[in-house]
Design a protein around this motif. Structure first.
Motif, PDB file in Angstrom:
ATOM      1  N   GLU A 182       0.890  -1.013   0.012  1.00 17.31           N
ATOM      2  CA  GLU A 182      -0.048  -0.130  -0.055  1.00 17.31           C
ATOM      3  C   GLU A 182       0.771   1.024   0.068  1.00 17.31           C
ATOM      4  OE1 GLU A 182      -3.663   0.811   0.139  1.00 17.31           O
ATOM      5  OE2 GLU A 182      -3.651  -1.025  -0.907  1.00 17.31           O
TER       6      GLU A 182
ATOM      7  N   ARG B 189       2.219   1.613  -3.588  1.00 17.18           N
ATOM      8  CA  ARG B 189       1.074   2.304  -4.482  1.00 17.18           C
ATOM      9  C   ARG B 189       0.956   3.781  -4.103  1.00 17.18           C
ATOM     10  NH1 ARG B 189      -3.392   3.950  -3.474  1.00 17.18           N
ATOM     11  NH2 ARG B 189      -3.613   3.361  -1.062  1.00 17.18           N
ATOM     12  N   GLN B 190       1.226   4.247  -2.770  1.00 19.60           N
ATOM     13  CA  GLN B 190       0.891   5.662  -2.475  1.00 19.60           C
ATOM     14  C   GLN B 190       2.082   6.457  -2.850  1.00 19.60           C
ATOM     15  OE1 GLN B 190      -2.144   6.962  -0.899  1.00 19.60           O
ATOM     16  NE2 GLN B 190      -1.290   8.945  -1.392  1.00 19.60           N
TER      17      GLN B 190
ATOM     18  N   THR C 109       3.648   6.107  -5.888  1.00 28.21           N
ATOM     19  CA  THR C 109       3.560   6.206  -7.127  1.00 28.21           C
ATOM     20  C   THR C 109       3.112   7.623  -7.538  1.00 28.21           C
ATOM     21  OG1 THR C 109       3.323   3.916  -7.294  1.00 28.21           O
ATOM     22  CG2 THR C 109       2.709   5.091  -9.177  1.00 28.21           C
TER      23      THR C 109
ATOM     24  N   ARG D  33      -3.384  -2.840 -12.934  1.00 28.95           N
ATOM     25  CA  ARG D  33      -3.332  -3.568 -11.912  1.00 28.95           C
ATOM     26  C   ARG D  33      -2.773  -4.979 -12.186  1.00 28.95           C
ATOM     27  NH1 ARG D  33      -9.185  -3.700  -8.769  1.00 28.95           N
ATOM     28  NH2 ARG D  33      -8.054  -5.348  -7.526  1.00 28.95           N
TER      29      ARG D  33
ATOM     30  N   GLU E 210      -0.167  -7.940  -6.684  1.00 31.45           N
ATOM     31  CA  GLU E 210      -1.113  -8.057  -5.535  1.00 31.45           C
ATOM     32  C   GLU E 210      -1.072  -9.232  -4.511  1.00 31.45           C
ATOM     33  OE1 GLU E 210      -5.036  -8.002  -7.095  1.00 31.45           O
ATOM     34  OE2 GLU E 210      -4.678  -5.650  -7.867  1.00 31.45           O
TER      35      GLU E 210
ATOM     36  N   SER F 200      -2.668  -6.359  -1.561  1.00 34.82           N
ATOM     37  CA  SER F 200      -2.723  -4.951  -1.406  1.00 34.82           C
ATOM     38  C   SER F 200      -3.469  -4.494  -2.926  1.00 34.82           C
ATOM     39  CB  SER F 200      -1.357  -4.187  -1.036  1.00 34.82           C
ATOM     40  OG  SER F 200      -0.225  -4.308  -2.282  1.00 34.82           O
ATOM     41  N   ARG F 201      -3.126  -3.016  -3.046  1.00 33.01           N
ATOM     42  CA  ARG F 201      -3.696  -2.423  -4.499  1.00 33.01           C
ATOM     43  C   ARG F 201      -2.386  -2.229  -5.167  1.00 33.01           C
ATOM     44  NH1 ARG F 201      -8.010   1.996  -2.818  1.00 33.01           N
ATOM     45  NH2 ARG F 201      -6.175   2.268  -1.122  1.00 33.01           N
TER      46      ARG F 201
ATOM     47  N   HIS G 296       0.057  -1.891  -8.008  1.00 32.12           N
ATOM     48  CA  HIS G 296       0.108  -2.037  -9.275  1.00 32.12           C
ATOM     49  C   HIS G 296       1.226  -1.633 -10.088  1.00 32.12           C
ATOM     50  CE1 HIS G 296      -0.500   2.361  -9.945  1.00 32.12           C
ATOM     51  NE2 HIS G 296      -1.342   2.385  -8.711  1.00 32.12           N
TER      52      HIS G 296
ATOM     53  N   GLU H 135      -3.680   6.867 -10.764  1.00 29.22           N
ATOM     54  CA  GLU H 135      -4.625   6.552  -9.911  1.00 29.22           C
ATOM     55  C   GLU H 135      -6.006   5.941 -10.530  1.00 29.22           C
ATOM     56  OE1 GLU H 135      -3.255   6.703  -6.984  1.00 29.22           O
ATOM     57  OE2 GLU H 135      -4.284   8.442  -5.978  1.00 29.22           O
TER      58      GLU H 135
ATOM     59  N   THR I 187      -4.963   2.362  -9.090  1.00 38.53           N
ATOM     60  CA  THR I 187      -5.656   2.159  -7.837  1.00 38.53           C
ATOM     61  C   THR I 187      -7.193   2.055  -7.744  1.00 38.53           C
ATOM     62  OG1 THR I 187      -3.940   3.447  -7.125  1.00 38.53           O
ATOM     63  CG2 THR I 187      -5.670   3.178  -5.426  1.00 38.53           C
ATOM     64  N   PHE I 188      -7.627   2.758  -8.517  1.00 36.79           N
ATOM     65  CA  PHE I 188      -9.293   2.950  -8.659  1.00 36.79           C
ATOM     66  C   PHE I 188      -9.976   2.240  -9.688  1.00 36.79           C
ATOM     67  CE2 PHE I 188      -7.738   6.400  -6.005  1.00 36.79           C
ATOM     68  CZ  PHE I 188      -8.714   6.214  -4.982  1.00 36.79           C
TER      69      PHE I 188
END
Lengths: 349, 319
Positions: free
Chosen positions: A53, A56-57, A59, A176, A181, A187-188, A190, A255, A259-260
């Motif tokens: 995570e 991921r943040q 990135t 993704r 993962e 976790s998310r 990617h 994002e 992520t989304f």
């Protein structure tokens, strides 16, 4: 004391001072500061899931930091990273939703759409600065809000039927990765981090190894001197903003595609663009510095989510710390004076 | 709906939305006229809104109907304190004024949300009981037509805002202090040579901007949202900044621009209930203030020129 050392000590001291004031705030309000920091570190690195995570943040933080930092190098302050990120997010998701293509074409197309939208959005302030000498700070702030409302309007009317989000993107446009993962306990995380690191290299390469980069930096140091040296200042200002905007658009694409997987209607900003300013400042606008600063802020942000659960401390404490770090880096003159006095005293002894 | 009713609704709603923008834009005018960029207006409004709501919730029983006004004073003081931080960083420590402003914005939001959770144990405060109410202004509301449109069903704060705008205009253009303020913003070295204390003037100007920004946030929270959460102030500070620029750094211009932006904001909210606006997407009304400001800066609507020394720290002895 060498200059290099001084350049390093300012950000380090800013972080230390930020943490220190954060600790004082916790002590004054009666929270358990020790437990808070333990929770923070555990929430960022305590588990392979949390590490996933955090990366991921990091990135979008790297890319937003590159965007702000790149413009800084040409003497431009791009506060519009937030808006460029939003249009990049929307454009990449749009391509992800609208087309049905094989992954090898679809994914790069969606990523590039994000970069192109961000670049276009940043072209406006660049052009207005070059052509009409309008200050880019104000224009980019205003365009942030235009981007926010434009994105919401398009999502409500064109991309969906009055829904509060776009449909999900096709798998062929997704960043993704079941592999990443699985590696990080679902976790998310990617593939975006790879793109972010490639961009770090691209920024270093442009600035250090190309004529373009040399000119961009020269314009940043002294517009008049570069003009007399035969450089096209206007062109360089626009180019710098466009490249900066492309990085910001990519941050949004990460994002949206990673992520989304969709784009929501927003009541306010994502905050990533503004945190990008903090990243670039702390990282001294240098590619490696930006990566390190993004790592720090990314782990603070993700780790903070663990603080209310484990230590009962509101996670906004981390936002206060980040704000203070920006403040102390901004007021680095204070730190520099302090260091100079200190080193002079040592000289006397 | 006849034209009279329409006017009554639009005017009263415009005044409601414009009041916080006027206060904050006037604050911005003080700061920028002295040569200090204040991107932190948004944060100053946030801390003002937070202070006003917390003060209001805490002392509503003590002060009764006066509570919202006293809460405004509290918001003013706290706003001034926060802007003093901006002043120290950008004047004394020569920080990049934009960077310092960004830090103020981040700090205000983080700090107030942290304190809300600390005080109330949740992310949002309760709604205040003593907010600014709609009133009919005595005497003035009895005037035929005009009274009904402008002075009925309205808020005292909007009129205070307009009066303050005229006071600020008087201070900046008709007093020795105002002359010094403008001199410091245009050419600090010349001002310094004439014996004006550049640092002192700039400190006063930035702290005044914090006081007015705090009031702006307090007015907004106590007349529009009635509580405080992360989304209470979302862009009003930047819109006030836009109003100041659109008003060409002139107090009365800023007031006019703030009224116009308030008009656009209120139309975007009540527009769907108005007969001739229901088909226009409110997207255009939402972006109007920002687009117009960009156009004004570009020179399409009469060029807006900033004070000459805006953004540059004054370092004695530097040429």
């Amino acid at each position: 004391m060498s200059n290099r050392f001084k350049n390093l000590i300012v950000p380090v001291l800013a972080v230390v001072l930020g943490m220190l004031v954060g600790t004082i705030i916790m002590l004054v309000t009666g929270y358990d500061a020790g437990a808070a920091f333990v929770a923070l570190i555990e929430g960022a690195f305590g588990d392979i899931y949390y590490i996933g995570e955090t990366i991921r943040q990091v990135t979008p933080y790297i890319l937003a930091g590159l965007a702000v930092g790149f413009a800084f190098k040409t003497g431009l302050f791009n506060i519009g990273v937030e808006g460029q990120l939003i249009v990049g997010w929307l454009a990449s998701v749009w391509v992800g939703v609208a087309f049905d293509l094989p992954k090898i074409i679809h994914l790069p197309l969606a990523v590039l759409a994000g970069a192109a939208a961000g670049a276009l959005w940043a072209f406006i302030p660049g052009f207005l600065k070059a052509r009409f000498r309008v200050h880019e700070v104000i224009v980019t702030i205003m365009l942030n809000y235009v981007a926010l409302h434009l994105s919401n309007y398009l999502i409500r009317t064109v991309l969906s039927d009055k829904s509060d989000r776009t449909p999900n993107i096709h798998d062929t446009a997704s960043l993704r990765s079941p592999f990443l993962e699985g590696l990080t306990d679902y976790s998310r995380l990617h593939w975006g981090i790879v793109i972010a690191l490639i961009c770090v290299f691209i920024m270093w390469f442009i600035l250090q190894k190309t004529t373009l980069g040399y000119e961009l930096k020269a314009v940043g140091f002294n517009q008049h001197a570069s003009e007399y040296a035969g450089m096209n200042v206007r062109k360089n200002i626009i180019l710098s903003m466009v490249i900066s905007g492309a990085f910001a658009g990519l941050a949004g694409a990460m994002e949206g595609l990673g992520t989304f997987g969709y784009s929501p209607v927003r009541g306010g900003f994502t905050g990533v663009g503004f945190d990008g300013i903090a990243v670039a400042l702390l990282g001294g606008s240098a590619p490696i510095g930006i990566v390190l600063a993004a790592l720090l802020f990314g782990s603070l942000k993700v780790g903070a989510l663990n603080m209310p659960l484990e230590a009962g401390v509101p996670n906004e404490l981390v936002d206060i710390i980040i704000a203070l770090i920006v403040f102390f880096v901004g007021a680095s003159y204070m730190i520099r004076i302090f260091i100079e006095r200190l080193s002079k005293k040592k000289g006397v002894k | 709906m006849d034209i009279m009713n329409l006017l009554i609704i639009i005017v009263s709603s415009t005044m409601l939305w414009a009041a916080p923008l006027i206060f904050t834009a006037l604050g911005g005018t003080f700061s920028e006229r002295s040569g200090v960029v204040n991107i932190g207006l948004e944060g100053l409004m946030v801390i003002g809104a937070f202070t006003a709501i917390v003060f209001n919730l805490t002392f509503a029983d003590t002060f009764g109907d006066l509570t919202p006004w006293i809460s405004l004073l509290a918001a003013m003081v706290v706003g001034a304190l926060l802007s003093a931080l901006h002043a120290v960083a950008s004047i004394t420590f020569r920080a990049d004024q934009v960077v310092s402003g960004v830090a103020i914005n981040l700090l205000a939001l983080g700090l107030s949300l942290f304190l809300v959770k600390f005080i109330y144990g949740k992310g949002q405060t309760d709604a205040i009981q003593k907010s600014f109410h709609k009133v009919d202004i005595p005497f003035l509301s009895d005037i035929p037509v005009i009274g009904e449109i402008f002075f009925s069903n309205t808020y005292y704060t909007s009129f205070v805002a307009i009066i303050v705008a005229f006071i600020v205009w008087y201070v900046i253009f008709k007093t020795p202090f105002g002359l010094r303020l403008r001199a410091v913003g245009e050419h600090p070295m010349a001002a310094d040579t004439m014996g004006i204390n550049v640092t002192k003037i700039r400190y006063i100007a930035v702290i005044l901007s914090g006081a007015l920004g705090g009031i702006g946030g307090g007015v907004y929270a106590q007349s529009i949202t009635s509580d405080f959460s992360h989304a209470t102030i979302s862009g009003q500070g930047f819109m006030a900044l836009a109003a100041m620029i659109f008003g060409k750094w002139h107090p009365l211009g800023a007031m006019g621009a703030a009224l116009f932006f308030g008009f656009a904001q209120s139309l975007s909210i009540i527009g769907s209930s108005l007969p001739f606006l229901e088909n226009i997407p409110n997207f255009y009304l939402l972006i109007a203030p920002y687009v117009l400001t960009i156009l004004a800066l570009t020179g399409f609507i009469g060029r807006a020129d900033a004070p000459k020394a805006l953004g540059a720290p004054y370092i004695k002895g530097n040429r």
